[in-house]
Design an enzyme around this catalytic site. Structure first.
Site, PDB file in Angstrom:
ATOM      1  N   ASP A 242       0.768  -1.330   0.027  1.00  0.00           N
ATOM      2  CA  ASP A 242      -0.103  -0.087  -0.064  1.00  0.00           C
ATOM      3  C   ASP A 242       0.809   1.264  -0.151  1.00  0.00           C
ATOM      4  O   ASP A 242       0.337   2.180  -0.349  1.00  0.00           O
ATOM      5  CB  ASP A 242      -1.009   0.046   1.141  1.00  0.00           C
ATOM      6  CG  ASP A 242      -1.924  -1.073   1.099  1.00  0.00           C
ATOM      7  OD1 ASP A 242      -1.710  -2.244   1.333  1.00  0.00           O
ATOM      8  OD2 ASP A 242      -3.091  -0.527   0.516  1.00  0.00           O
ATOM      9  N   ASN A 252       1.626  -3.025   4.156  1.00  0.00           N
ATOM     10  CA  ASN A 252       0.586  -3.871   3.490  1.00  0.00           C
ATOM     11  C   ASN A 252      -0.292  -4.444   4.516  1.00  0.00           C
ATOM     12  O   ASN A 252      -0.213  -4.258   5.621  1.00  0.00           O
ATOM     13  CB  ASN A 252       1.588  -4.894   2.519  1.00  0.00           C
ATOM     14  CG  ASN A 252       0.739  -5.788   1.735  1.00  0.00           C
ATOM     15  OD1 ASN A 252      -0.185  -5.042   1.038  1.00  0.00           O
ATOM     16  ND2 ASN A 252       0.607  -7.050   1.846  1.00  0.00           N
ATOM     17  N   LYS A 253      -1.209  -5.190   4.112  1.00  0.00           N
ATOM     18  CA  LYS A 253      -2.275  -5.794   4.700  1.00  0.00           C
ATOM     19  C   LYS A 253      -1.781  -6.469   6.136  1.00  0.00           C
ATOM     20  O   LYS A 253      -0.645  -7.198   6.104  1.00  0.00           O
ATOM     21  CB  LYS A 253      -2.972  -6.721   3.889  1.00  0.00           C
ATOM     22  CG  LYS A 253      -4.267  -7.610   4.557  1.00  0.00           C
ATOM     23  CD  LYS A 253      -5.071  -6.561   4.986  1.00  0.00           C
ATOM     24  CE  LYS A 253      -5.691  -5.705   4.241  1.00  0.00           C
ATOM     25  NZ  LYS A 253      -6.452  -4.473   5.113  1.00  0.00           N
TER      26      LYS A 253
HETATM   27  O1  MRU Z   1      -7.813  -3.153   2.817  1.00  0.00           O
HETATM   28  P1  MRU Z   1      -7.462  -3.611   1.298  1.00  0.00           P
HETATM   29  O2  MRU Z   1      -8.275  -4.770   0.952  1.00  0.00           O
HETATM   30  O3  MRU Z   1      -7.444  -2.300   0.537  1.00  0.00           O
HETATM   31  O4  MRU Z   1      -5.831  -3.958   1.430  1.00  0.00           O
HETATM   32  C1  MRU Z   1      -5.330  -4.323   0.373  1.00  0.00           C
HETATM   33  C2  MRU Z   1      -3.784  -4.673   0.381  1.00  0.00           C
HETATM   34  O5  MRU Z   1      -3.179  -4.599   1.618  1.00  0.00           O
HETATM   35  C3  MRU Z   1      -3.157  -5.098  -0.848  1.00  0.00           C
HETATM   36  O6  MRU Z   1      -2.066  -6.035  -0.436  1.00  0.00           O
HETATM   37  C4  MRU Z   1      -2.438  -4.042  -1.387  1.00  0.00           C
HETATM   38  O7  MRU Z   1      -3.519  -2.675  -1.605  1.00  0.00           O
HETATM   39  C5  MRU Z   1      -1.893  -4.118  -2.966  1.00  0.00           C
HETATM   40  S1  MRU Z   1      -3.253  -4.312  -4.002  1.00  0.00           S
HETATM   41  C6  MRU Z   1      -2.548  -4.765  -5.628  1.00  0.00           C
END
Ligand code: MRU
Length: 351
Positions: A242, A252-253
């Protein structure tokens, strides 16, 4: 991959501009209900981003860009610079929809720059810019797929987290694009997907996407990742991002950080796959990133079924930061940064 491979492995599109409105594949309802949300205003788009109807760093940037096009409908201005001032409040509301993914602010800054430079045809300029952001994202994903797959030895197993596929981008995906390319090239033998508590991007979205492609994958609970890696069946943990900081730290997540720690312990490698629009050279390190915290209610149950005891407190940060030292490769469309640090990041991205 050739055109036939792309046709086989890249069929889902989460964002569609109709010419009048923005249609979003509603990711809150997948995989059992295929429904679309229609956004007629920029505030509809901001609400869709905030509620995760559209999600994933590149996808929310693209949606926000179209949000600006919708906001422009209510503005009368003789040239782009005047329109930029008039659109500022709507753009600020889009920007505030989610804090961690830099692609949102990046897309809005790009729309604003195009607008400020535009003359009387500023409405067309805005629409072209939004379309270009989407087209460039798809091209970047395909380029990253080829680069990232090249790092994976034939016969490997991969573990991915969250959803980084077509649903999270203009199409093809980032980490999931590398997995698509790696499977198409016969390099990847085993694909594991974390279910990704609490919003279940892995079990609801990644599992569904891979099924659309006919790619065999095995779902695990997040807590099984170390046990899986201990058995030697995972050579690469392949994830998206992110925000990637100037020193190579990656937001990231939530759960990515513990995967990276476990991968290092077990001798598996970590690949972060993200377009250059996710790189934020203005943020020096991961401790400066705002980590979104969402409604604790998201983790008090599974879907709409309450599972937690009444009255329990809950904390729901939805991203974490993996330090650069735990990352083996950052793959972008500009190339691969191996063992990222500030020098290697500057060499690739300047700043
Ligand atoms: O909360 P989200 O579902 O928007 O989180 C998404 C992620 O963490 C993804 O790994 C990241 O955005 C990359 S998507 C190509």
């Amino acid at each position: 991959m050739d055109d036939a491979d792309y046709a086989r492995y890249d069929r889902i599109r989460p964002i569609r501009w109709t010419g009048d409105a923005l249609e979003l594949l509603d990711q809150r309802q997948l995989p059992f209900v295929i429904a679309h949300v229609t956004c007629d205003t920029s505030d509809d788009v901001a609400a869709a981003i905030h509620s995760l109807a559209v999600r994933g760093a590149p996808a929310i940037g693209i949606a926000a860009a179209w949000g600006v096009v919708l906001a422009a409908r209510n503005v009368a201005a003789a040239h782009g610079a005047a329109a930029a001032d008039a659109l500022a409040p709507a753009m600020a509301r889009l920007d505030a929809a989610r804090p961690t993914a830099v692609n949102l602010a990046w897309a809005l800054a790009r729309m604003r720059a195009a607008l400020v430079a535009a003359g009387s045809d500023w409405r067309n300029v805005l629409a072209r810019e939004a379309a270009d952001i989407a087209t460039e994202d798809l091209a970047a994903n395909r380029a990253m797929g080829a680069l990232g797959a090249g790092l994976i030895e034939p016969g490997s197993g991969v573990l991915t987290h969250c959803n980084t596929g077509s649903l999270a981008t203009a199409g093809f995906g980032t980490a999931l694009g590398v997995i698509r390319a790696g499977v198409a090239q016969g390099r990847i033998e085993r694909v594991f997907a974390d279910e990704t508590r609490p919003w279940m991007q892995g079990s609801r979205l990644t599992a569904w996407e891979l099924q659309q492609d006919g790619i065999d994958a095995t779902l695990i609970v997040d807590a099984a990742a170390s046990h899986l890696m201990k058995g030697g069946r995972v050579q690469w943990v392949v994830v998206g991002a992110d925000r990637i900081c100037a020193n190579g730290d990656v937001a990231n997540k939530i759960g990515t950080y513990q995967l990276a720690i476990s991968a290092r312990y077990h001798g598996a490698k970590v690949m972060v796959v993200a377009p250059a629009s996710t790189v934020d050279m203005a943020t020096a390190s991961g401790d400066l990133i705002e980590i979104e915290e969402r409604d604790p209610g998201e983790l008090l149950g599974v879907g709409s079924n309450r599972t937690a005891a009444d009255g329990i407190a809950a904390w729901n940060p939805v991203f974490d930061v993996t330090p650069a030292s735990l990352i083996d490769a950052i793959v972008t469309e500009r190339g691969i940064v191996h063992r990222p640090d500030i020098g290697a990041m500057r060499a690739m991205f300047g700043g």
